[in-house]
Design an enzyme around this catalytic site. Structure first.
Site, PDB file in Angstrom:
ATOM      1  CG  HIS A  89      80.235 -83.721  31.079  1.00 28.23           C
ATOM      2  ND1 HIS A  89      79.156 -84.526  30.807  1.00 28.23           N
ATOM      3  CD2 HIS A  89      79.722 -82.572  31.577  1.00 28.23           C
ATOM      4  CE1 HIS A  89      78.045 -83.886  31.106  1.00 28.23           C
ATOM      5  NE2 HIS A  89      78.352 -82.695  31.586  1.00 28.23           N
ATOM      6  CE  LYS A 139      79.079 -95.361  20.878  1.00 27.30           C
ATOM      7  NZ  LYS A 139      78.655 -95.058  22.234  1.00 27.30           N
ATOM      8  NE  ARG A 140      82.511 -85.782  17.235  1.00 29.57           N
ATOM      9  CZ  ARG A 140      82.828 -84.500  17.315  1.00 29.57           C
ATOM     10  NH1 ARG A 140      81.913 -83.610  17.642  1.00 29.57           N
ATOM     11  NH2 ARG A 140      84.051 -84.082  17.042  1.00 29.57           N
ATOM     12  CE  LYS A 172      82.382 -91.048  22.092  1.00 31.07           C
ATOM     13  NZ  LYS A 172      81.224 -91.295  22.986  1.00 31.07           N
ATOM     14  CB  THR A 193      73.259 -90.147  26.836  1.00 33.27           C
ATOM     15  OG1 THR A 193      73.941 -89.449  25.785  1.00 33.27           O
ATOM     16  CG2 THR A 193      73.539 -89.481  28.169  1.00 33.27           C
ATOM     17  CE  LYS A 241      70.558 -90.026  23.139  1.00 33.34           C
ATOM     18  NZ  LYS A 241      71.537 -89.413  22.204  1.00 33.34           N
TER      19      LYS A 241
HETATM   20  C1  LIG Z   1      72.891 -89.325  22.326  1.00 31.25           C
HETATM   21  C2  LIG Z   1      73.724 -88.689  21.299  1.00 31.25           C
HETATM   22  C3  LIG Z   1      75.116 -88.690  21.424  1.00 31.25           C
HETATM   23  C4  LIG Z   1      75.838 -89.378  22.574  1.00 31.25           C
HETATM   24  O1  LIG Z   1      76.119 -90.702  22.177  1.00 31.25           O
HETATM   25  P1  LIG Z   1      77.151 -91.609  23.005  1.00 31.25           P
HETATM   26  O2  LIG Z   1      76.961 -92.951  22.379  1.00 31.25           O
HETATM   27  O3  LIG Z   1      76.718 -91.571  24.420  1.00 31.25           O
HETATM   28  O4  LIG Z   1      78.494 -91.052  22.764  1.00 31.25           O
HETATM   29  C5  LIG Z   1      75.868 -88.091  20.443  1.00 31.25           C
HETATM   30  N1  LIG Z   1      75.295 -87.501  19.380  1.00 31.25           N
HETATM   31  C6  LIG Z   1      73.965 -87.500  19.198  1.00 31.25           C
HETATM   32  C7  LIG Z   1      73.392 -86.853  18.000  1.00 31.25           C
HETATM   33  C8  LIG Z   1      73.134 -88.068  20.165  1.00 31.25           C
HETATM   34  O5  LIG Z   1      71.808 -88.034  19.991  1.00 31.25           O
END
Ligand SMILES: *Cc1c(COP(=O)(O)O)cnc(C)c1O
Length: 793
Positions: free
Chosen positions: A343, A533-534, A539, A641, A645
């Site tokens: 990953h 996101k984190r 990022k 991911t 979404k």
């Molecule tokens: C989808 C999701 C992530 C991943 O987000 P990225 O933008 O791909 O880092 C992280 N936390 C939550 C709660 C998510 O639903």
């Protein structure tokens, strides 16, 4: 359903209708839905046994499942019934749903992927178990105090967990330490300590109730939880010491994202759940199929990242020491059964353990690792590899303090090693695993991530789902790739209007929610620009913030221009020990305070940091987003991911050519995504040949003014030096290439403005996004794993 819920309320929750509180009704609704699941669950299990088919075992340290109520109701087609039943008793389903705690047993994308995969496995009718840890306090809850992140323990189990079933009968001993004894040609490991792992099962329902699989999470207890003699002798705490120690194994999820915690407890957790899971898999296999040699025909074990890779050594140990296989035979069985998903390429995230620690905790596994290593190194030698290549392949890092390389162990112990997006997979071959790839050239393959459209479209965005059904019918509910039929409606003004109404309603709902939790007032007609996101430097939330400050300057200098009103929404957790990430949260809040109280930018710019970003919050924010920020330094985000979404919910993406963004661009088309910045190759080339961020800052007035304003305390008058170091880092090295990408990012943002100002164009682009990202359904991803890695139907 109405009668069932009342019956459950009275007889299982133990409340009279008149005395019941909302939480009691919630409990009754969950248990009623659960009853409907159970029969299906038994039927699925029986069917798997009868068919004698192959099972998939997904081992993951994290399952970020969030709430389960809506998932279960929606997949069983019960939402309407439950809604009506509750309404008759004066309750609103949406309000009761908010009483369900969010099961945050994961950090971010990796854990959420595991949750999406579990749902898709059930949907595709593939027999599967997820294996992980039942953390008593999962991911920490984030509070924001005076702009700073404060971590609090998440007490998601405080009111019990109605979804889970204790399976005390499925319990295994897991050992640590001790010694290895050799006698009569056999080897036995005598651990110094043992804990008991016992199973707690949660049913996972697939779409239309196709199948119910099991998420099996392990909890730990002492073999002798209360030493009564010690207790009676007055040592009340000491008598419980063993139990406390066992508890600590399953107490918290390590909140470090993308870095190994580097703690003995972390290695203990990894071995604890890997060992219990492998013992459970072998027990089931032997019970139904007799001989462990046929394991690869009946079981496929997928390691979700490097965390469970000690499972390779544990499977070898059990096959050799307990089931009596010869080493070579055990090795063939192990490799044919196990597959590994990588990953991340971040070097600091490739897990490795100090050799003395590994040897002390797992002495028998250390011997097995050495034996595997000598075999692999012999193969490398026969293949004519250089000393340098052999050193890179070795399971033992000999440079400085000796360490066991867990990613290499997973690689050599698996028949398949996959990356999670096309670019990431290519970079695996050319960087971290280049020598292993040269030795085993067919092992690395790509499986681009996906998300489940049930949760990330149908459940989180019922309004959009309804409009799509009216537009193209219901086929997309069973096959997300049928969303491509929407392309034909991209130019349909009426359809565009209906989509815009749904988006606006979702923005009004989000604004109301944020008004309630944060007291902030947002204009639903502004462009909602979202980065959730984190928090991590790669990022590049900081790029977004520096651009925000530059935009703020521009709006104040040129109030006469036709600015697009924007709301910048940011959210995410920082690892508690990650100083710069926490400082970026504080900076977001400092910038927000200043901008939001400046009447000169009026309604044109607002900045919001949403506290405690989690799955439930994502489900509220994503349907309301207009713009999705996916702006990582190219080459550093394995897939992402979140990007999928947002596009599925009709947001346009502004992003770099990184991770799955590249594949999203290929599908939605260049005109329907805003791409900016360096490519991964260009980033590498710049890093290798000298990169001078200072020169860039000095040559760009907007960037210079923004960086200097932050550095000089414009946003932190209470502590003017607060961001000196952070901004100094941009001048001095800027590892994440923010300065290199700043100019093209601002140009991209002005391109976003231009598209937004052409309403018809924006709507058309939004439709092309929804239409063309059905491919990123986790059903497609799981289908590829099933065919190409697991060999299951
Ligand atoms: C989808 C999701 C992530 C991943 O987000 P990225 O933008 O791909 O880092 C992280 N936390 C939550 C709660 C998510 O639903």
């Amino acid at each position: 359903m109405k009668a069932l819920i009342v019956d459950v309320l009275r007889h299982r929750v133990g409340k009279d209708e008149r005395a019941a509180k909302p939480h009691d009704w919630f409990q009754a609704a969950v248990l009623s839905v659960r009853d409907k699941i159970i029969d299906q669950w038994f039927a699925s299990t029986r069917r798997t046994y009868d068919e004698g088919g192959k099972r998939v075992y997904y081992l993951s340290m994290e399952f970020l499942i969030g709430r389960l109520m809506r998932d279960a109701m929606s997949n069983l087609g019960l939402t309407r019934d439950v809604e009506n039943a509750l309404r008759d008793h004066g309750f609103d389903l949406a309000q009761l749903e908010d009483l369900e705690p969010d099961a945050a047993l994961g950090n971010g994308g990796l854990g959420r992927l595991a949750a999406c995969f579990m749902e898709s496995l059930a949907t595709l009718d593939i027999p599967a178990y997820g294996y992980g840890i039942r953390y008593v306090n999962g991911m920490f809850r984030q509070r924001v105090d005076d702009g700073w992140q404060v971590e609090l323990p998440e007490t998601w189990l405080a009111h019990g967990n109605p979804w889970e079933f204790d399976r005390r009968e499925s319990a295994y001993r897991v050992g640590f330490g001790g010694e290895v004894l050799e006698a009569n040609g056999g080897v036995t490991w005598r651990p110094a300590e043992q804990v008991e792992a016992s199973a707690v099962d949660t049913p996972v329902v697939g779409w239309r109730g196709a199948r119910v699989n099991t998420l099996r999470l392990w909890t730990a207890s002492a073999l002798d939880p209360l030493r009564l003699d010690a207790f009676n002798a007055g040592d009340h705490a000491g008598a419980l010491a063993e139990q406390v120690k066992a508890d600590s194994l399953v107490r918290v999820l390590y909140p470090a994202d993308n870095t190994p915690a580097g703690q003995e407890l972390r290695l203990r957790q990894e071995f604890f759940f890997s060992s219990a899971s492998i013992q459970d898999i072998l027990r089931r296999h032997v019970q139904y199929h007799g001989d462990v040699r046929s394991l690869p025909e009946k079981a496929a074990i997928q390691l979700n990242d490097t965390h469970p890779s000690v499972a390779v050594a544990e499977l070898m140990r059990l096959l050799i020491d307990v089931y009596g296989l010869e080493f070579d035979e055990a090795w063939d069985v192990t490799k044919a059964t196990i597959a590994y998903t990588n990953h991340t390429l971040l070097p600091e995230a490739l897990e490795s353990w100090p050799l003395p620690l590994f040897e002390r905790l797992l002495p028998r596994h250390m011997q097995i690792v050495y034996a595997i290593n000598s075999r692999v190194l012999r193969e490398a030698g026969r293949a004519g590899m250089s000393g340098e290549q052999i050193a890179a392949i070795s399971l033992i890092d000999e440079g400085g303090e000796r360490r066991v390389r867990m990613a290499n162990l997973a690689f050599v112990g698996a028949h398949s090693v996959n990356g999670v997006a096309a670019l990431h997979t290519e970079l695996m071959k050319s960087t971290v695993f280049s020598d292993l790839h040269a030795l085993y050239p067919t092992r690395i393959n790509n499986k681009t991530n996906g998300v489940t459209p049930r949760r990330w479209l149908q459940q989180c965005n019922p309004g959009l789902t309804k409009v799509i059904r009216e537009g193209i019918g219901d086929a997309f509910l069973d096959d997300a790739e049928k969303l491509t039929d929407l392309n034909a409606l991209a130019g349909d003004a009426q359809f565009g209007e209906r989509l815009a109404e749904v988006k606006r309603a979702n923005k009004v709902a989000l604004a109301a929610h944020l008004k309630q939790v944060m007291g902030i007032r947002l204009n639903p007609d502004a462009l909602f620009d979202v980065q959730i996101k984190r928090i991590h430097e790669y990022k590049r939330q900081l790029l977004n913030l520096v651009e925000t400050v530059a935009l703020y300057d521009q709006i104040r200098s040129h109030p006469e221009r036709d600015w697009v009103p924007r709301v910048k929404i940011l959210g995410g957790k920082a690892a508690p020990s990650y100083h710069n990430a926490k400082l970026i949260i504080k900076l977001t809040n400092d910038i927000a305070r200043r901008i939001n109280s400046d009447p000169s930018v009026g309604g044109l710019l607002k900045v919001v940091f949403v506290p405690n970003y989690n799955v439930s919050f994502a489900e509220k924010i994503i349907p309301a987003a207009d713009l999705s920020e996916q702006i990582s330094t190219a080459g550093m985000e394995a897939s992402g991911t979140g990007n999928m979404k947002f596009a599925l919910n009709g947001a346009l993406t502004i992003g770099t050519l990184d991770g799955a963004n590249i594949e999203i661009k290929d599908r939605v088309g260049d005109d329907n995504i805003v791409i900016f910045g360096l490519t991964a190759d260009e980033v590498n080339e710049k890093r290798a040949n000298g990169y001078n961020p200072r020169e860039i800052i000095e040559g760009n007035r907007e960037l210079r003014q923004a960086v200097n304003a932050i550095a000089s305390g414009v946003f932190s008058p209470d502590d003017p030096d607060r961001y000196k170091g952070l901004m100094g880092g941009l001048y001095d090295h800027d590892w994440f290439m923010l300065c290199a990408d700043f100019d093209s990012y601002t140009q991209g943002q002005r391109k976003v403005d231009a598209i937004w100002q052409d309403e018809a164009l924006w709507r058309k682009s939004a439709i092309h996004n929804i239409a063309n990202v059905g491919w990123f359904s986790s059903d497609r991803t799981i289908g590829e794993y099933a065919r190409e890695i697991w060999g299951v139907k």
